[in-house]
Every structure is written in structure tokens, then in C-alpha cells.
Design a protein around this motif. Structure first.
Motif, PDB file in Angstrom:
ATOM      1  N   PRO A 185       0.551  -1.212  -0.178  1.00 60.89           N
ATOM      2  CA  PRO A 185       0.120  -0.087   0.039  1.00 60.89           C
ATOM      3  C   PRO A 185       0.674   1.236  -0.068  1.00 60.89           C
ATOM      4  CG  PRO A 185       0.052  -1.122   2.196  1.00 60.89           C
ATOM      5  CD  PRO A 185       0.741  -1.980   1.190  1.00 60.89           C
ATOM      6  N   ASP A 186       2.123   0.988   0.567  1.00 58.65           N
ATOM      7  CA  ASP A 186       2.725   2.451   0.522  1.00 58.65           C
ATOM      8  C   ASP A 186       3.670   2.416  -0.766  1.00 58.65           C
ATOM      9  OD1 ASP A 186       4.879   4.187   0.892  1.00 58.65           O
ATOM     10  OD2 ASP A 186       5.187   3.631   2.980  1.00 58.65           O
ATOM     11  N   PRO A 187       3.482   3.584  -1.484  1.00 57.32           N
ATOM     12  CA  PRO A 187       4.239   3.668  -2.928  1.00 57.32           C
ATOM     13  C   PRO A 187       5.662   3.660  -2.844  1.00 57.32           C
ATOM     14  CG  PRO A 187       3.188   5.616  -2.074  1.00 57.32           C
ATOM     15  CD  PRO A 187       2.668   4.772  -1.126  1.00 57.32           C
ATOM     16  N   VAL A 188       6.214   4.026  -1.640  1.00 57.51           N
ATOM     17  CA  VAL A 188       7.627   3.903  -1.604  1.00 57.51           C
ATOM     18  C   VAL A 188       8.321   2.484  -1.605  1.00 57.51           C
ATOM     19  CG1 VAL A 188       9.615   4.564  -0.029  1.00 57.51           C
ATOM     20  CG2 VAL A 188       7.901   6.224  -0.497  1.00 57.51           C
ATOM     21  N   GLN A 189       7.464   1.761  -0.887  1.00 47.92           N
ATOM     22  CA  GLN A 189       7.813   0.549  -0.692  1.00 47.92           C
ATOM     23  C   GLN A 189       7.536  -0.185  -2.357  1.00 47.92           C
ATOM     24  OE1 GLN A 189       5.940  -1.768   2.682  1.00 47.92           O
ATOM     25  NE2 GLN A 189       5.764   0.063   3.715  1.00 47.92           N
ATOM     26  N   ALA A 190       6.574   0.109  -2.628  1.00 52.76           N
ATOM     27  CA  ALA A 190       6.387  -0.430  -4.075  1.00 52.76           C
ATOM     28  C   ALA A 190       7.529  -0.396  -4.905  1.00 52.76           C
ATOM     29  CB  ALA A 190       5.084  -0.012  -4.450  1.00 52.76           C
ATOM     30  N   LYS A 191       7.959   1.187  -5.043  1.00 52.99           N
ATOM     31  CA  LYS A 191       9.182   1.239  -5.650  1.00 52.99           C
ATOM     32  C   LYS A 191      10.328   0.507  -5.478  1.00 52.99           C
ATOM     33  CE  LYS A 191       7.512   5.894  -6.915  1.00 52.99           C
ATOM     34  NZ  LYS A 191       7.661   7.370  -6.839  1.00 52.99           N
ATOM     35  N   VAL A 192      10.555   0.424  -4.071  1.00 53.04           N
ATOM     36  CA  VAL A 192      11.622  -0.177  -3.418  1.00 53.04           C
ATOM     37  C   VAL A 192      11.670  -1.834  -3.999  1.00 53.04           C
ATOM     38  CG1 VAL A 192      13.050  -1.411  -1.604  1.00 53.04           C
ATOM     39  CG2 VAL A 192      12.317   1.238  -1.434  1.00 53.04           C
ATOM     40  N   MET A 193      10.335  -2.591  -3.965  1.00 56.11           N
ATOM     41  CA  MET A 193      10.418  -3.750  -4.240  1.00 56.11           C
ATOM     42  C   MET A 193      10.580  -3.952  -5.752  1.00 56.11           C
ATOM     43  SD  MET A 193       9.836  -5.678  -1.771  1.00 56.11           S
ATOM     44  CE  MET A 193       8.954  -7.069  -2.415  1.00 56.11           C
ATOM     45  N   MET A 194      10.327  -3.013  -6.554  1.00 57.18           N
ATOM     46  CA  MET A 194      10.717  -2.992  -7.951  1.00 57.18           C
ATOM     47  C   MET A 194      12.119  -2.936  -8.565  1.00 57.18           C
ATOM     48  SD  MET A 194       7.973  -3.902  -9.414  1.00 57.18           S
ATOM     49  CE  MET A 194       8.258  -3.844 -11.294  1.00 57.18           C
ATOM     50  N   VAL A 195      12.995  -2.259  -7.494  1.00 58.61           N
ATOM     51  CA  VAL A 195      14.251  -1.883  -7.650  1.00 58.61           C
ATOM     52  C   VAL A 195      14.991  -3.336  -7.177  1.00 58.61           C
ATOM     53  CG1 VAL A 195      16.291  -0.624  -7.363  1.00 58.61           C
ATOM     54  CG2 VAL A 195      13.993   0.381  -7.868  1.00 58.61           C
ATOM     55  N   MET A 196      14.716  -3.947  -6.257  1.00 59.32           N
ATOM     56  CA  MET A 196      15.402  -5.153  -5.768  1.00 59.32           C
ATOM     57  C   MET A 196      15.810  -6.131  -6.807  1.00 59.32           C
ATOM     58  SD  MET A 196      15.684  -4.187  -2.681  1.00 59.32           S
ATOM     59  CE  MET A 196      16.403  -5.453  -1.754  1.00 59.32           C
ATOM     60  N   PRO A 197      14.970  -6.459  -7.618  1.00 53.10           N
ATOM     61  CA  PRO A 197      15.572  -7.485  -8.551  1.00 53.10           C
ATOM     62  C   PRO A 197      16.781  -7.153  -9.483  1.00 53.10           C
ATOM     63  CG  PRO A 197      13.213  -7.405  -8.934  1.00 53.10           C
ATOM     64  CD  PRO A 197      13.421  -6.213  -7.960  1.00 53.10           C
ATOM     65  N   LEU A 198      16.844  -5.625  -9.645  1.00 51.19           N
ATOM     66  CA  LEU A 198      17.949  -5.253 -10.464  1.00 51.19           C
ATOM     67  C   LEU A 198      19.147  -5.191  -9.416  1.00 51.19           C
ATOM     68  CD1 LEU A 198      16.630  -1.869 -12.095  1.00 51.19           C
ATOM     69  CD2 LEU A 198      17.020  -3.994 -13.114  1.00 51.19           C
ATOM     70  N   VAL A 199      19.020  -4.900  -8.203  1.00 49.43           N
ATOM     71  CA  VAL A 199      20.008  -4.839  -6.966  1.00 49.43           C
ATOM     72  C   VAL A 199      20.630  -6.386  -7.019  1.00 49.43           C
ATOM     73  CG1 VAL A 199      20.759  -4.658  -4.830  1.00 49.43           C
ATOM     74  CG2 VAL A 199      19.334  -2.952  -6.002  1.00 49.43           C
ATOM     75  N   PHE A 200      19.561  -7.285  -6.532  1.00 52.27           N
ATOM     76  CA  PHE A 200      20.330  -8.603  -6.506  1.00 52.27           C
ATOM     77  C   PHE A 200      20.576  -9.554  -7.705  1.00 52.27           C
ATOM     78  CE2 PHE A 200      17.749  -7.929  -2.370  1.00 52.27           C
ATOM     79  CZ  PHE A 200      18.329  -8.157  -1.664  1.00 52.27           C
ATOM     80  N   GLY A 201      19.797  -9.072  -8.783  1.00 50.43           N
ATOM     81  CA  GLY A 201      20.237  -9.663 -10.095  1.00 50.43           C
ATOM     82  C   GLY A 201      21.652  -9.308 -10.418  1.00 50.43           C
ATOM     83  N   GLY A 202      22.008  -7.851 -10.046  1.00 44.17           N
ATOM     84  CA  GLY A 202      23.015  -7.223 -10.516  1.00 44.17           C
ATOM     85  C   GLY A 202      24.473  -8.176  -9.731  1.00 44.17           C
ATOM     86  N   MET A 203      24.142  -8.392  -8.676  1.00 42.95           N
ATOM     87  CA  MET A 203      24.973  -9.042  -7.725  1.00 42.95           C
ATOM     88  C   MET A 203      25.341 -10.531  -8.504  1.00 42.95           C
ATOM     89  SD  MET A 203      23.866  -8.096  -4.038  1.00 42.95           S
ATOM     90  CE  MET A 203      25.187  -8.920  -2.985  1.00 42.95           C
ATOM     91  N   MET A 204      24.256 -11.217  -8.852  1.00 43.09           N
ATOM     92  CA  MET A 204      24.367 -12.368  -9.313  1.00 43.09           C
ATOM     93  C   MET A 204      25.048 -12.490 -10.551  1.00 43.09           C
ATOM     94  SD  MET A 204      22.992 -14.677  -7.387  1.00 43.09           S
ATOM     95  CE  MET A 204      22.504 -14.333  -5.910  1.00 43.09           C
ATOM     96  N   PHE A 205      25.366 -11.250 -11.144  1.00 40.91           N
ATOM     97  CA  PHE A 205      26.357 -11.278 -12.313  1.00 40.91           C
ATOM     98  C   PHE A 205      27.670 -11.983 -12.123  1.00 40.91           C
ATOM     99  CE2 PHE A 205      22.912  -9.442 -14.448  1.00 40.91           C
ATOM    100  CZ  PHE A 205      23.476  -8.790 -15.428  1.00 40.91           C
TER     101      PHE A 205
END
Length: 572
Positions: A514-534
């Protein structure tokens, strides 16, 4: 809600910081945390091979032991041991012997093992030359030594600084032979020492015998030492994105498996069993290990010492007992030089297989590895073994995961109502929480239902992570097409890209916060963790890709079923 927002931002910011720092180190730049990148961690000049900067004779009395002063890197020989009659010696031609799995290089000075090449393990997928485990070169100091101490005052028995002569002629294990025997002989202080190294076909376990003959006029009481000497630098190719242990290991029945870092040795904080009649001492690094295994049931003294800047030694000293003039005695031991093959190491000595360290989750990790080994015997490919293992684990936790996804699906259905409640009560947190709890009771929703089943699975996932990371079987193991080595990163970053895509899909299937900030953070997390998996091994990323894919299929199926059920109820 403010606390959750703060925590999410902290996790997000810290993840970005770690990702940027590791990217800097990977490209040879300075770490943000002060430590120099691995490529710049040069060893001090004193530890350069050939210097013998601080080579020591373990357990020797003051008249016989002590450090060997540094000599120029291009010197032909180490200097003598201070306070002894051992002369400076000239290094002769090195002796190179080969079995079907090992190529060993001995220095006639002390019959030291100064290089070990593992013929069945290439350096990398791009470099087919055999992997070098032991070496005495500018890049690495890692050697195995033996010798004899306990000589009377003013004398010196043969040590790893004494000139030996090779007395065997065979240099290669020929077809039809099961064993290759290499012998060296040296004499000093009235004691003749014959070192015999036996290499067996298909084995990384080298049998070592010290035959001691008293050629003097008085009884002697010598002790044989078995020593591993290594610099404290990380092995070549060490990843800055995940940690694996490099250091000393001591095993005994009293304390079982004990790991000691080089830093603890340097700070005199090392804690280990010093007196035992069982066990072994060794050096461990990612995928490989060396270990001296004295004969079990014989009393010995273990010791860990710092020989000089960035140079360390682990040794075991075994008393031989009194040898009369003209008499002889022998001491047997085994030297493991090779991969962390758990089955083969377990056959050599109790506890030796524990160098494959799964940490506190060993009780889960060992059965997982046994299951992987069985699957590999059926499939013949470690990539498909990982896929099959992931499927089996998902099947095992299917009931728990189903409850979790069902709870998230119901949460997604009531998400619009949650948003309406938030708009209705605004900043009145007390009334908002009360209204939310009432709605959960009415709809029979457990807000923690999507979390608790996942928590139960976390230890299994962590244990599997360590199994995939620590198993030498992954090294050089291909899967399909572009993945030629599951132990290194995906060369084309295809698997990390797939992982990021599957993470995005999972987030889309979950209820929107419900919190738009949390929603945005959740959408960015794949980029962070996926980037580490490189930068993680392809085998680990393959596991996460398969796991995410199966989770998506399961979650989509459950969500669709609940939606159809809700639609059917509404129509009726």
C-alpha cells in the motif's frame, strides 16, 4: 509503516553500496572500505619464493632450530640453520615425478615438495594447463616439508634444509603400474634419513615413509616433523562477492574440526589441540586442500607458527623413540594433495572430509550433497543435477509454499480494500490497524501466512547455497550451450538476466504494498540482487532461476484457482 519504510530503504541503500564496492574491486580499484583490491595485495618481498625468508625447523632446540635469514631471490641455496653444523647447500636439479593425477616437483634440498600440479583439473575453462596447488614462485609460496629434529647439542639431523640425493630412477607411472616410488637419502649428525614417497594410480593420497638409521656411535632420540608452509594471500581467482575459507585446519578426536585463520596465528589467538595421538593438520582453500596425516595412535605435537611477514606454517612432530647405534626405525604418514573429494578423503583419515565446510548447517547440507551425488549418477551432468535437485526441494516444500502463495493471493484480492482503509483513516494509525485486523478476521486471512512457511525453508536454501558453492564437483563442470563451467560466472550473463526477469514476475504476482515507496523499492530489488548475481557462480544462479520459475508457476496456478473460485462465488 514508517519503520518498514526505513528498513527497506536501509536494505536498498546498503545493497547498492555493496554492489558498487564489489564492482570497484572487481575492476582493480580501491575498496570503499579501505582494503586494497586483490590484484594489489602484493606479498612482502621477504616471502618471495627462493628467499626462504623465515624458514624454520619446528620443534628444534635453540642450538638447532631458529629462523633462516633471508637470502637473495636468485640465490642458489638457503643459508644454514644458525647454531648448527649444517652447511649452506646448493640446490641441485629439481626432481619431477608424475602419476596419472599428480605431477610433483621435489627440491633435493630437504626433499621438499615445492610444486604440485593436479592433472585432472585445468586451471580454468580458458586455460587447459593443470591447476597448480603447491608452488614456490613469485606468485605463491605453498610447499610441503619434512625433517628430523632432536639432535644432541652441536649437531643437526637432516631437516628440510639438508641436501638430499635422489636414489630412485623411475619418474613416471607407466601403463600397467599401480604405484610409483620416489626415494631421497640424506645424512647429518650421525643419522641417515631415507624419505620414500609412494604415488598410487588415481589417488591424491601420497604415502610417505621416513626410515631413520643411526650410523653414529651413541643412541639418539629423534623426532620427525611434517610441515606445510604457505603465504597468507588468497588463491588466484578468489571472488570478492562471496567468501570461502583459506587457512589452517586441525582435526582431533578431542575437539573435532578446528579452523584457524592466518590472522589468528599472527595475533597469537589460534586455539587448537596441541597434543594428540590422532587426527591431522592441513591447509584449506576453495575446492582444494593439503593435509599431513601422521599414523593414528602415535603421540604427536601440533603447532601453528608465523614464519615471517605473510608466511605461516602448520606442523606435526612425532617422537620416534631411542635408536641405538646401528639400529633403525621408521615413521609412516600420508600427505593429501588434491581436491576436496569427500569420499576419497574420508577413506584416508577420520574427519578429513570435513575440509568441505558447510558451517552450522552441515546436518542439512551433507544429505543434500549425498542426494546431488546420487542424482548425478543418474543424469551424468551437474547442471541438470542442480535442476533436478531444485525440483525435488520444491516438491518437498510444496504444501508449505502453497499455503504461503494462497495467503499472498488473498492479500492481493483485498489490496484495494486496504488502500481504501488507508485513505479513509489517513494518519490515524491506531484506527487503521484496528480496521485492518477486523478485515483480516472477517476474510480469514493471516497476514503472516505468506512469511512463516518461507522461514521454515530458509535453512534448506542456505545449506544448498553452501553445497553448490563448496563442492569441487562444480569446478569445470559444464551444463548446456554457453555454460561451460558451473563454478564461475555466466560468461554472457544470460542466467542473471533470467533471474532478474523471474524476480520481476514474482513481484507482479505478489500483492502491491500500500505504501508507494515500498512498492518502488520492491521493483528495484531485482536489479540489485540480479546485478550481484552477475558475479556469482553460474551453478548458484541456475538454482535461483529454476527455483524462481517453479515458484512463479506454483503461485500463478494458486492465484488463478482462487480467482476462479471467487468469481464462481460472486456469480452464484
Amino acid at each position: 509503516m514508517d519503520i518498514r519504510r526505513t528498513v527497506l530503504w536501509m536494505i536498498f541503500s546498503f545493497s547498492l553500496l555493496l554492489l558498487w564496492n564489489n564492482w570497484q574491486v572487481h575492476n582493480g580499484k580501491a575498496s570503499l572500505f579501505g582494503a586494497p583490491p586483490a590484484s594489489e595485495q602484493a606479498k612482502p618481498a621477504e616471502t618471495a619464493p627462493g628467499n626462504n625468508a623465515t624458514a624454520s625447523v619446528p620443534g628444534a632446540p635453540a642450538a638447532q632450530g631458529g629462523s633462516v635469514p633471508a637470502s637473495p631471490a636468485n640465490a642458489a641455496a638457503p643459508t644454514s640453520v644458525p647454531g648448527t653444523n649444517t652447511p649452506a647447500v646448493v640446490r641441485g636439479e629439481q626432481v619431477v615425478v608424475s602419476s596419472d593425477v599428480l605431477r610433483l616437483t621435489f627440491d633435493p634440498v630437504g626433499a621438499q615438495l615445492v610444486r604440485a600440479e593436479l592433472l585432472k583439473y585445468p586451471t580454468s575453462t580458458d586455460d587447459p594447463k593443470p591447476m597448480v596447488l603447491l608452488d614456490r614462485s613469485p606468485a605463491l609460496t605453498y610447499i610441503a616439508q619434512t625433517g628430523v629434529v632432536g639432535a644432541p647439542e652441536g649437531a643437526a639431523f637432516p631437516t628440510h634444509l639438508t641436501p638430499f640425493r635422489v636414489t630412485s630412477t623411475e619418474r613416471e607411472l607407466k601403463d600397467g603400474q599401480d604405484a610409483l616410488v620416489v626415494t631421497f637419502e640424506g645424512e647429518s649428525g650421525g643419522l641417515r634419513v631415507t624419505k620414500t614417497f609412494t604415488l598410487n594410480r588415481g589417488s591424491y593420497d601420497v604415502k610417505v615413509r621416513h626410515a631413520l638409521a643411526n650410523v653414529g656411535q651413541a643412541p639418539v632420540s629423534p623426532s620427525v616433523y611434517l610441515q606445510l608452509e604457505r603465504d597468507g594471500s588468497d588463491p588466484a581467482g578468489t571472488s570478492s562477492f562471496y567468501h570461502t575459507f583459506t587457512g589452517v585446519a586441525v582435526y582431533s578426536e578431542q575437539e573435532k574440526f578446528q579452523k584457524i585463520t592466518f590472522g589468528d596465528i599472527e595475533k597469537n589467538k589460534a586455539r587448537y589441540v596441541k597434543q594428540a595421538d590422532n587426527g591431522w593438520v592441513g591447509l584449506v582453500q576453495h575446492y582444494f586442500a593439503t593435509a599431513w596425516v601422521p599414523q593414528q595412535g602415535k603421540q604427536r605435537t601440533n603447532g601453528l607458527t608465523q614464519l615471517g611477514p605473510n608466511l605461516y606454517a602448520a606442523h606435526a612432530i612425532e617422537p620416534v623413540g631411542q635408536i641405538a647405534p646401528g639400529a633403525s626405525a621408521s615413521v609412516d604418514a600420508q600427505l593429501w594433495v588434491g581436491p576436496q573429494d569427500q569420499k576419497a578423503m574420508e577413506a584416508v583419515a577420520p574427519g578429513l572430509e570435513l575440509v568441505v565446510d558447510y558451517g552450522w548447517l552441515t546436518i542439512i547440507a551433507k544429505p543434500l550433497f549425498a542426494l546431488m551425488t546420487w542424482l548425478h549418477s543418474l543424469l551424468g551432468n551437474w547442471g541438470w543435477t542442480i535442476v533436478a535437485l531444485t525440483v525435488l526441494i520444491k516438491a518437498l516444500f510444496f504444501p508449505l509454499a502453497s499455503k504461503s502463495y494462497a495467503s499472498m493471493a488473498r492479500m492481493k484480492q483485498v489490496a484495494p480494500r486496504l488502500q481504501a482503509l488507508k485513505e479513509k483513516y489517513g494518519d490515524d494509525r491506531q484506527k487503521l490497524n484496528a480496521a485492518m485486523m477486523e478485515m483480516y478476521r472477517t476474510e480469514k486471512i493471516n497476514p503472516l501466512g505468506g512469511c512463516l512457511p518461507m522461514v521454515v525453508q530458509i535453512p534448506v536454501f542456505i545449506a544448498l547455497y553452501w553445497v553448490l558453492l563448496a563442492s569441487v564437483e562444480m569446478r569445470g563442470a559444464p551444463w548446456i550451450l554457453w555454460v561451460h563451467d558451473l563454478s564461475v560466472r555466466d560468461p554472457y550473463f544470460i542466467l542473471p538476466a533470467i533471474m532478474m526477469a523471474t524476480m520481476f514476475l514474482q513481484i507482479k504476482l505478489n500483492p502491491t504494498p500500500p505504501d508507494p515507496v515500498q512498492a518502488k523499492v520492491m521493483m528495484v530489488m531485482p536489479l540489485v540482487f540480479g546485478g550481484m548475481m552477475f558475479f556469482f557462480p553460474a551453478g548458484l544462479v541456475l538454482y535461483w532461476c529454476v527455483n524462481n520459475t517453479l515458484s512463479i508457476l506454483q503461485q500463478w496456478t494458486i492465484t488463478r484457482r482462487l480467482e476462479r473460485k471467487a468469481a464462481s462465488a460472486a456469480n452464484s
